[in-house]
Design an enzyme around this catalytic site. Structure first.
Site, PDB file in Angstrom:
ATOM      1  N   GLU A 192      10.558  -2.093   7.171  1.00 15.11           N
ATOM      2  CA  GLU A 192      11.662  -1.361   7.790  1.00 15.11           C
ATOM      3  C   GLU A 192      12.661  -1.017   6.678  1.00 15.11           C
ATOM      4  OE1 GLU A 192      12.971   0.043  10.740  1.00 15.11           O
ATOM      5  OE2 GLU A 192      14.482   0.489   9.232  1.00 15.11           O
ATOM      6  N   CYS A 231       6.614  -7.172   7.134  1.00 19.52           N
ATOM      7  CA  CYS A 231       7.709  -6.638   7.944  1.00 19.52           C
ATOM      8  C   CYS A 231       8.166  -7.717   8.911  1.00 19.52           C
ATOM      9  CB  CYS A 231       7.232  -5.412   8.723  1.00 19.52           C
ATOM     10  SG  CYS A 231       8.575  -4.523   9.539  1.00 19.52           S
ATOM     11  N   ASN A 285      -3.841   4.552  16.197  1.00 22.32           N
ATOM     12  CA  ASN A 285      -4.874   4.272  15.199  1.00 22.32           C
ATOM     13  C   ASN A 285      -5.245   2.801  15.274  1.00 22.32           C
ATOM     14  OD1 ASN A 285      -5.002   6.913  13.873  1.00 22.32           O
ATOM     15  ND2 ASN A 285      -2.879   6.482  13.301  1.00 22.32           N
ATOM     16  N   GLU A 301       0.831  -1.197   0.000  1.00 19.72           N
ATOM     17  CA  GLU A 301       0.000   0.000   0.000  1.00 19.72           C
ATOM     18  C   GLU A 301       0.870   1.253   0.000  1.00 19.72           C
ATOM     19  OE1 GLU A 301      -4.161  -0.969   2.018  1.00 19.72           O
ATOM     20  OE2 GLU A 301      -2.539  -1.055   3.443  1.00 19.72           O
ATOM     21  N   CYS A 335       3.300   8.486   1.541  1.00 16.52           N
ATOM     22  CA  CYS A 335       3.873   7.507   2.466  1.00 16.52           C
ATOM     23  C   CYS A 335       4.155   6.232   1.667  1.00 16.52           C
ATOM     24  CB  CYS A 335       2.894   7.241   3.602  1.00 16.52           C
ATOM     25  SG  CYS A 335       3.529   6.073   4.806  1.00 16.52           S
ATOM     26  N   CYS A 369       1.376  -1.999  15.520  1.00 18.38           N
ATOM     27  CA  CYS A 369       1.388  -1.772  14.074  1.00 18.38           C
ATOM     28  C   CYS A 369       0.752  -2.937  13.328  1.00 18.38           C
ATOM     29  CB  CYS A 369       2.835  -1.579  13.610  1.00 18.38           C
ATOM     30  SG  CYS A 369       2.988  -1.499  11.830  1.00 18.38           S
ATOM     31  N   CYS A 383      -1.420   6.048  10.163  1.00 21.40           N
ATOM     32  CA  CYS A 383      -0.149   5.528  10.619  1.00 21.40           C
ATOM     33  C   CYS A 383      -0.345   4.237  11.413  1.00 21.40           C
ATOM     34  CB  CYS A 383       0.480   6.591  11.499  1.00 21.40           C
ATOM     35  SG  CYS A 383       2.167   6.257  11.834  1.00 21.40           S
ATOM     36  N   CYS A 441       6.222  -4.785  15.585  1.00 23.33           N
ATOM     37  CA  CYS A 441       5.916  -3.770  16.596  1.00 23.33           C
ATOM     38  C   CYS A 441       4.459  -3.971  17.025  1.00 23.33           C
ATOM     39  CB  CYS A 441       6.134  -2.368  16.027  1.00 23.33           C
ATOM     40  SG  CYS A 441       7.839  -2.109  15.471  1.00 23.33           S
ATOM     41  N   SER A 443      11.234   5.631  15.243  1.00 20.20           N
ATOM     42  CA  SER A 443      10.045   5.158  15.963  1.00 20.20           C
ATOM     43  C   SER A 443      10.465   4.824  17.383  1.00 20.20           C
ATOM     44  CB  SER A 443       9.491   3.898  15.299  1.00 20.20           C
ATOM     45  OG  SER A 443       9.008   4.197  14.021  1.00 20.20           O
TER      46      SER A 443
HETATM   47  S1  SF4 Z   1       6.119  -0.008  12.861  1.00 16.88           S
HETATM   48 FE1  SF4 Z   1       7.377  -0.198  10.991  1.00 16.88          FE
HETATM   49  S2  SF4 Z   1       9.051  -1.549  11.657  1.00 16.88           S
HETATM   50 FE2  SF4 Z   1       7.412  -1.810  13.198  1.00 16.88          FE
HETATM   51  S3  SF4 Z   1       6.178  -3.563  12.434  1.00 16.88           S
HETATM   52 FE3  SF4 Z   1       5.256  -1.677  11.617  1.00 16.88          FE
HETATM   53  S4  SF4 Z   1       6.173  -1.466   9.541  1.00 16.88           S
HETATM   54 FE4  SF4 Z   1       7.492  -2.872  10.728  1.00 16.88          FE
END
Ligand code: SF4
Length: 376
Positions: A175, A115, A305, A95, A108, A122, A348, A119, A228
């Protein structure tokens, strides 16, 4: 997979394009002309390249394409944010999100399908890494956005006033520093003043904290850095950003202090997602002030979010305001980021595609994507 045997020229850097044209038997200036058509004018076919001889255009079309990934879905939020799900030749998808603001527009961009970093706040982190994007696939996200926004030709001399795509953030899926070579190759194309012409000052690379790679970003690319952070002690950050177990906060902040080119005029952005009862106390705000001492820094406070199955809740408005005030009082810019595109899961931390890594023993067809992305 495409069965078109022709090579796609979009996404080749200057050297690769020159070599390709040399191998094709064309004179060196042809590569420069093509560069202009591809990255300045956004050409998608050879027929319109008016300063090339007709016969040469026909030969090019027999051997090459000027492709774009397939736009599998294009969503628009009520707040103007747009999200494109892009499918590449092998069927994998990512995306890309465009966020319009009054004085600028930010794209973005994703760097990986999925990934590795997991995190906890996320959505992308719930999607296992499928693969890295190649440089052409990263560049293609900007090409598609310029197509959709009707913004060809690229700005001349960086004069992008009034445009909808002025800034780029590598904060989409993945990342970027785990795919550095491709990201760097793509950014060199994107920053070329005779091509897409996005200035390095308007590009921000966001990392979860791949410490050994950070100096290279500053020295080789000179783009803005975002980190981050999300927690002020290792115990909590180990949970929120598991990469912290490898590169703890102390090492991360040392790398920020040493980041080439940072100054009060070019500060490092620290992203801090506001999670209710997790990282949003007044004591944590004060600790953040202490940690950032000596770093040219600004802090982006991101109200969490939500996404389906998320293990967190967003902090209260009062807690976010109090956190922000503590930072402001200490002299740090600490705006609260307005959530954008939440209704289309474009905000985000919400990006995710439905691409999965094919099993080796049973290479299943890639499932149709109805996707949504998640962002770093
Ligand atoms: S915040 Fe960034 S590095 Fe962490 S899981 Fe999400 S996409 Fe990956």
């Amino acid at each position: 997979m495409s069965d078109d045997p022709r090579r796609d020229l979009v996404g080749l850097g200057r050297t690769a394009l020159a070599e390709e044209m040399a191998g094709f038997g064309a004179e060196p200036f042809r590569a420069r002309q093509l560069w202009h058509w591809i990255y300045h004018r956004g050409a998608t076919d050879f027929a319109g390249m008016s300063n090339l001889a007709k016969g040469f255009r026909e030969l090019l079309a027999q051997r090459y394409t000027l492709g774009r990934p397939t736009v599998t879905s294009a969503l628009a939020s009520t707040d103007g944010t747009r999200k494109w799900l892009l499918r590449f030749l092998d069927g994998q998808e990512v995306e890309t999100v465009h966020i319009p603001e009054e004085d600028r527009g930010t794209l973005c961009v994703s760097s990986q399908v999925g990934c590795t970093l997991n995190c906890s706040f996320c959505h992308t982190g719930t999607q296992r890494l499928v693969r890295n994007l190649g440089a052409p696939e990263i560049v293609a996200q900007i090409m598609v956005a310029r197509d959709a926004l009707g913004e060809w030709p690229s700005p001349a001399n960086g004069a992008d006033g009034g445009r909808q795509l002025t800034n780029i953030v590598l904060m989409g899926m993945g990342e970027p520093l785990y795919n550095y070579d491709n990201v760097a190759a793509a950014l060199k194309i994107v920053m070329d003043p005779e091509g897409l012409a996005v200035s390095r000052r308007k590009i921000t690379l966001s990392t979860a904290g791949v410490v050994p790679m950070m100096a290279r970003v500053g020295a080789e690319l000179g783009v803005n850095l975002a980190v981050s952070l999300h927690a002020v002690n290792d115990e909590l950050r180990d949970q929120l950003v598991p990469l912290n177990r490898k590169y703890p906060i102390g090492e991360l902040l040392d790398a920020c202090r040493a980041y080439p080119g940072s100054s009060n005029a070019r500060r490092i952005t620290f992203e801090y997602v506001m999670l209710k009862g997790v990282n949003d106390s007044p004591a944590e705000a004060r600790e953040l002030v202490r940690l950032l001492r000596g770093i040219p820094a600004k802090v982006n406070l991101i109200p969490f979010n939500p996404w389906p199955g998320a293990p967190h809740e967003c902090s209260s408005a009062a807690a976010i305001t109090a956190f922000s005030d503590t930072l402001f009082d200490a002299g740090y810019s600490a705006p609260v980021r307005t959530p954008r595109g939440r209704d289309i899961l474009a905000a985000c931390g919400q990006l995710k595609s439905e691409s999965v890594r094919a099993r080796r023993t049973n290479p299943a067809p890639v499932p149709p994507a109805v996707g949504r992305i998640s962002a770093a």
